[in-house]
Write a protein that holds these residues in place. Structure first.
Motif, PDB file in Angstrom:
ATOM      1  N   ALA A 274      10.671  -7.261 -33.212  1.00 14.85           N
ATOM      2  CA  ALA A 274      10.316  -5.995 -33.851  1.00 14.85           C
ATOM      3  C   ALA A 274       8.834  -5.964 -34.204  1.00 14.85           C
ATOM      4  CB  ALA A 274      11.167  -5.788 -35.100  1.00 14.85           C
ATOM      5  N   PHE A 275       8.324  -7.097 -34.674  1.00  9.66           N
ATOM      6  CA  PHE A 275       6.910  -7.179 -35.051  1.00  9.66           C
ATOM      7  C   PHE A 275       6.008  -6.938 -33.845  1.00  9.66           C
ATOM      8  CE2 PHE A 275       2.931  -9.488 -35.576  1.00  9.66           C
ATOM      9  CZ  PHE A 275       2.522  -9.120 -36.849  1.00  9.66           C
ATOM     10  N   LEU A 276       6.335  -7.543 -32.709  1.00  8.92           N
ATOM     11  CA  LEU A 276       5.481  -7.425 -31.530  1.00  8.92           C
ATOM     12  C   LEU A 276       5.247  -5.972 -31.137  1.00  8.92           C
ATOM     13  CD1 LEU A 276       6.623 -10.260 -29.083  1.00  8.92           C
ATOM     14  CD2 LEU A 276       4.703 -10.258 -30.672  1.00  8.92           C
ATOM     15  N   GLY A 277       6.345  -5.221 -30.989  1.00  9.18           N
ATOM     16  CA  GLY A 277       6.207  -3.833 -30.575  1.00  9.18           C
ATOM     17  C   GLY A 277       5.509  -2.981 -31.608  1.00  9.18           C
ATOM     18  N   ALA A 278       5.849  -3.202 -32.889  1.00  2.47           N
ATOM     19  CA  ALA A 278       5.273  -2.391 -33.958  1.00  2.47           C
ATOM     20  C   ALA A 278       3.820  -2.752 -34.235  1.00  2.47           C
ATOM     21  CB  ALA A 278       6.096  -2.556 -35.233  1.00  2.47           C
ATOM     22  N   ALA A 279       3.453  -3.991 -33.978  1.00  6.46           N
ATOM     23  CA  ALA A 279       2.094  -4.444 -34.279  1.00  6.46           C
ATOM     24  C   ALA A 279       1.126  -4.214 -33.128  1.00  6.46           C
ATOM     25  CB  ALA A 279       2.114  -5.925 -34.644  1.00  6.46           C
ATOM     26  N   TYR A 280       1.585  -4.432 -31.887  1.00  7.76           N
ATOM     27  CA  TYR A 280       0.662  -4.423 -30.748  1.00  7.76           C
ATOM     28  C   TYR A 280       0.854  -3.251 -29.783  1.00  7.76           C
ATOM     29  CZ  TYR A 280      -0.333  -9.189 -32.287  1.00  7.76           C
ATOM     30  OH  TYR A 280      -0.693 -10.285 -33.028  1.00  7.76           O
ATOM     31  N   GLY A 281       1.911  -2.468 -29.958  1.00  8.71           N
ATOM     32  CA  GLY A 281       2.100  -1.316 -29.093  1.00  8.71           C
ATOM     33  C   GLY A 281       0.921  -0.363 -29.175  1.00  8.71           C
ATOM     34  N   ILE A 312       3.768 -13.952 -28.171  1.00  5.54           N
ATOM     35  CA  ILE A 312       2.485 -13.291 -27.893  1.00  5.54           C
ATOM     36  C   ILE A 312       1.879 -13.826 -26.601  1.00  5.54           C
ATOM     37  CG2 ILE A 312       0.109 -13.014 -28.701  1.00  5.54           C
ATOM     38  CD1 ILE A 312       1.235 -12.884 -31.565  1.00  5.54           C
ATOM     39  N   ALA A 313       2.102 -15.095 -26.337  1.00  3.63           N
ATOM     40  CA  ALA A 313       1.561 -15.696 -25.114  1.00  3.63           C
ATOM     41  C   ALA A 313       2.103 -15.027 -23.860  1.00  3.63           C
ATOM     42  CB  ALA A 313       1.884 -17.187 -25.090  1.00  3.63           C
ATOM     43  N   ALA A 373      -3.749  -9.681 -27.579  1.00  2.00           N
ATOM     44  CA  ALA A 373      -3.164  -9.750 -28.924  1.00  2.00           C
ATOM     45  C   ALA A 373      -3.723 -10.956 -29.669  1.00  2.00           C
ATOM     46  CB  ALA A 373      -1.648  -9.850 -28.820  1.00  2.00           C
ATOM     47  N   THR A 374      -4.272 -10.700 -30.850  1.00  5.56           N
ATOM     48  CA  THR A 374      -4.783 -11.755 -31.723  1.00  5.56           C
ATOM     49  C   THR A 374      -3.896 -11.848 -32.956  1.00  5.56           C
ATOM     50  OG1 THR A 374      -7.087 -11.560 -30.994  1.00  5.56           O
ATOM     51  CG2 THR A 374      -6.724 -12.421 -33.205  1.00  5.56           C
ATOM     52  N   LEU A 375      -3.610 -13.071 -33.392  1.00  6.56           N
ATOM     53  CA  LEU A 375      -2.824 -13.296 -34.611  1.00  6.56           C
ATOM     54  C   LEU A 375      -3.580 -14.275 -35.495  1.00  6.56           C
ATOM     55  CD1 LEU A 375      -0.095 -12.651 -36.023  1.00  6.56           C
ATOM     56  CD2 LEU A 375       0.747 -14.818 -35.082  1.00  6.56           C
ATOM     57  N   LEU A 376      -3.824 -13.876 -36.731  1.00  8.17           N
ATOM     58  CA  LEU A 376      -4.516 -14.717 -37.705  1.00  8.17           C
ATOM     59  C   LEU A 376      -3.567 -15.072 -38.842  1.00  8.17           C
ATOM     60  CD1 LEU A 376      -7.214 -12.200 -37.334  1.00  8.17           C
ATOM     61  CD2 LEU A 376      -8.047 -14.537 -37.459  1.00  8.17           C
ATOM     62  N   HIS A 377      -3.705 -16.292 -39.356  1.00  6.64           N
ATOM     63  CA  HIS A 377      -2.919 -16.688 -40.525  1.00  6.64           C
ATOM     64  C   HIS A 377      -3.833 -17.363 -41.530  1.00  6.64           C
ATOM     65  CE1 HIS A 377      -2.300 -21.066 -39.263  1.00  6.64           C
ATOM     66  NE2 HIS A 377      -2.845 -20.508 -38.197  1.00  6.64           N
ATOM     67  N   PRO A 393      -5.735  -4.647 -31.678  1.00  8.83           N
ATOM     68  CA  PRO A 393      -4.712  -5.697 -31.672  1.00  8.83           C
ATOM     69  C   PRO A 393      -5.116  -7.001 -32.355  1.00  8.83           C
ATOM     70  CG  PRO A 393      -5.747  -5.568 -29.523  1.00  8.83           C
ATOM     71  CD  PRO A 393      -6.324  -4.448 -30.341  1.00  8.83           C
ATOM     72  N   ALA A 394      -5.513  -6.918 -33.620  1.00  5.62           N
ATOM     73  CA  ALA A 394      -5.773  -8.091 -34.451  1.00  5.62           C
ATOM     74  C   ALA A 394      -4.859  -7.985 -35.666  1.00  5.62           C
ATOM     75  CB  ALA A 394      -7.242  -8.147 -34.862  1.00  5.62           C
ATOM     76  N   ARG A 395      -3.823  -8.793 -35.700  1.00  8.50           N
ATOM     77  CA  ARG A 395      -2.804  -8.717 -36.744  1.00  8.50           C
ATOM     78  C   ARG A 395      -2.806 -10.011 -37.571  1.00  8.50           C
ATOM     79  NH1 ARG A 395      -2.048  -3.359 -36.504  1.00  8.50           N
ATOM     80  NH2 ARG A 395      -4.283  -3.848 -36.424  1.00  8.50           N
ATOM     81  N   ILE A 396      -2.229  -9.949 -38.750  1.00  7.62           N
ATOM     82  CA  ILE A 396      -2.323 -11.074 -39.685  1.00  7.62           C
ATOM     83  C   ILE A 396      -0.939 -11.463 -40.218  1.00  7.62           C
ATOM     84  CG2 ILE A 396      -4.668 -10.418 -40.375  1.00  7.62           C
ATOM     85  CD1 ILE A 396      -3.499  -9.231 -42.948  1.00  7.62           C
ATOM     86  N   VAL A 397      -0.857 -12.726 -40.687  1.00  5.15           N
ATOM     87  CA  VAL A 397       0.318 -13.207 -41.409  1.00  5.15           C
ATOM     88  C   VAL A 397      -0.156 -13.733 -42.754  1.00  5.15           C
ATOM     89  CG1 VAL A 397       2.238 -14.849 -41.467  1.00  5.15           C
ATOM     90  CG2 VAL A 397       1.558 -13.806 -39.285  1.00  5.15           C
TER      91      VAL A 397
END
Length: 511
Positions: A274-281, A312-313, A373-377, A393-397
């Protein structure tokens, strides 16, 4: 042949006709997938905007006085044409915005929901009636259109947002001036052709292309009665403050920093999907996109990041001509550079990279504006990337220990557009729904955007003004109410002058 020679020159749409701009100023329209200039759009002068407003003003009385049933017939024919021309509209959206065909189709379908709501205008326009409220007086209300209204749309939804902020305005009897984003003007001009084919009278629908000069004239012109705007928060605030200063009704929808709370009891595999589509769509270029996950508990955070890294890969970024891509480019080269700056700054401020999408493979062989897609934590609330909306497409945790901490983090943020929680706990979901200070709330729903017959709007600095997009509030925003008290006296009534405040006393007969 040069790129400039290939690029077509666009027009305005005024009084039912394509009108060549007289300004010497033009803006390039790009195909984000290739980086090529596909058109040049004229940037209207103040005088061009004024002339367009005058023509809309002349068209308004005839449309206002058209029977509501006849107005709805035009709107219904327009809906039919949207469906018939869906594939062509998809082509236009993809070319000027870079969206995938699937995403463009979804945008059109959501836009049609707003047209469906506009078809219900007769129901929305019904007033109230009370018999004998006192003294043989009947009281009733009637709703009227405002006049000439302006709608200012963003680049990220070339069709859906224009339909959402104009359809009801047309149906209830206003003359509408649409100022689309100069980055995606071709879609708006295509909608103009469909309105004309549907039978909308000349002047009721206008598209004026331009930049801040055109916007300022719409905000300041005395003949514009209301403004509906969708865009970034700083511009939304400017639109609201300037428009209301000039005594206009304004609904200005700004940006969002939309978080997904991930509880320890959530199914992390389903939640990650769910996160992938909602975050990077749509390359994360949605005001309702999930900006980041707030994971409750260190174990939840660790597991969730590992699942996301693997998924994400496997995401594929590329042109809309490739049916296998998950999302396309961002809208401009400047947007791409700004997103990279946000990522670099986050790393300087102490965040860590789980996935680096700054140099996707396709960018080496294309001039398109691609980012992976970039993911930062290890992101903290004081970091810029937590506080500001990143339109790409730069999302965070973010990790927290309790649900209450997650709620507090979101409530302390200046933006309050959308938010969602993923959990299997009813009590947790109920606490979240009751305490969260955000306009659109989801429970196990990745993007909690309302359907067309429910009101859309954020809280705090995500929305300025009291109007809504979608839903019944659209009809209320684009109309004004008149309350009428009516009595027909007869020969038997006492007509003695009274200086008392009007009350609901019964009428006394003559003695």
């Amino acid at each position: 042949m040069t790129v400039e020679q290939k690029a077509k020159t666009l027009t305005h749409f005024i009084n039912g006709e394509e009108v060549i701009g007289v300004s010497s100023r033009y803006s390039d329209v790009f195909n984000p997938s290739t980086g090529e200039v596909i058109a040049q759009v004229p940037l209207a002068t103040k005088e061009e905007v004024q002339d367009a407003i005058e023509l809309a003003k002349k068209a308004y009385p005839g449309w206002k006085n058209t029977a509501i049933g006849k107005r709805v017939e035009v709107v219904y024919r327009f809906r039919q044409l949207l469906v018939e021309h869906q594939e062509k509209l998809i082509d236009v959206i993809c070319e000027e915005s870079g969206k995938t065909r699937e995403d463009a189709k979804g945008e059109i379908l959501r836009g049609i929901e707003s047209v469906d709501m506009a078809i219900s205008a007769p129901q929305m326009l019904k007033g109230e009636y009370s018999v004998n409220v006192g003294g043989n007086i009947n009281a009733y209300s009637a709703k009227s259109p405002l006049g000439v209204v302006a709608c200012i749309a963003p680049f990220n939804f070339p069709v859906m947002v224009p339909l959402a902020i104009t359809s009801m305005a047309v149906a209830v009897g206003n003359a509408v001036i649409l100022k689309p984003s100069e980055r995606v003007p071709i879609s708006a001009l295509y909608l103009s052709k469909l309105w004309k084919e549907a039978g909308l009278p000349n002047g009721v629908w206008t598209v004026i292309n331009g930049d801040k000069d055109a916007v300022n004239e719409l905000l300041e012109n005395d003949n514009i009665q209301a403004i509906s705007f969708v865009g970034s928060t700083p511009v939304a605030e400017y639109i609201y403050q300037t428009g209301t200063k000039h005594n206009k009704r304004v609904a200005a929808f700004g940006g969002g920093k939309n978080f997904m709370i991930v509880m320890p009891d959530a199914n992390l595999e389903q939640t990650a999907n769910a996160f992938l589509g909602a975050a990077y769509g749509a390359a994360s270029q949605r005001c309702m996109a999930i900006s980041g996950a707030i994971a409750v508990g260190a174990d939840t955070e660790k597991k969730f990041i590992e699942i996301l890294k693997e998924k994400i890969a496997n995401l594929k970024v590329g042109p809309y001509t490739d049916p296998e891509v998950d999302f396309g480019p961002v809208i401009t080269k400047q947007s791409k550079e700004n997103i990279i700056k946000h990522i670099d700054l986050a790393l300087e401020e102490g965040a860590s990279l789980a996935v680096d999408g700054r140099k996707p493979e396709i960018s080496e062989n294309s001039n398109g504006f691609y980012l992976g897609a970039t993911l930062l934590h290890n992101v903290k609330p004081e970091m810029t990337i937590f506080k500001e909306e990143v339109f790409g497409p730069a999302r965070i945790v973010v990790g927290v220990e309790t649900l209450q901490q997650a709620i507090d983090l979101i409530n302390d943020h200046e933006l309050g557009n959308g938010v969602t929680i993923f959990t299997n706990s009813g009590p947790a979901a109920r606490k979240f729904q009751e305490e969260i200070e955000v306009g659109m709330v989801g429970v196990n729903v990745p993007i909690p955007i309302p359907v067309g017959y429910h009101n859309f709007g954020g809280w705090k600095r995500s929305k300025f003004g009291e109007g809504h997009m979608f839903g019944p509030d659209q009809a209320r925003f684009f109309t004004k109410a008149k309350t009428i008290s009516e009595r027909w006296p007869d020969e038997t009534e006492d007509t003695t002058t009274s200086f008392a405040f009007p009350s609901n006393d019964e009428i006394k007969p003559k003695e």
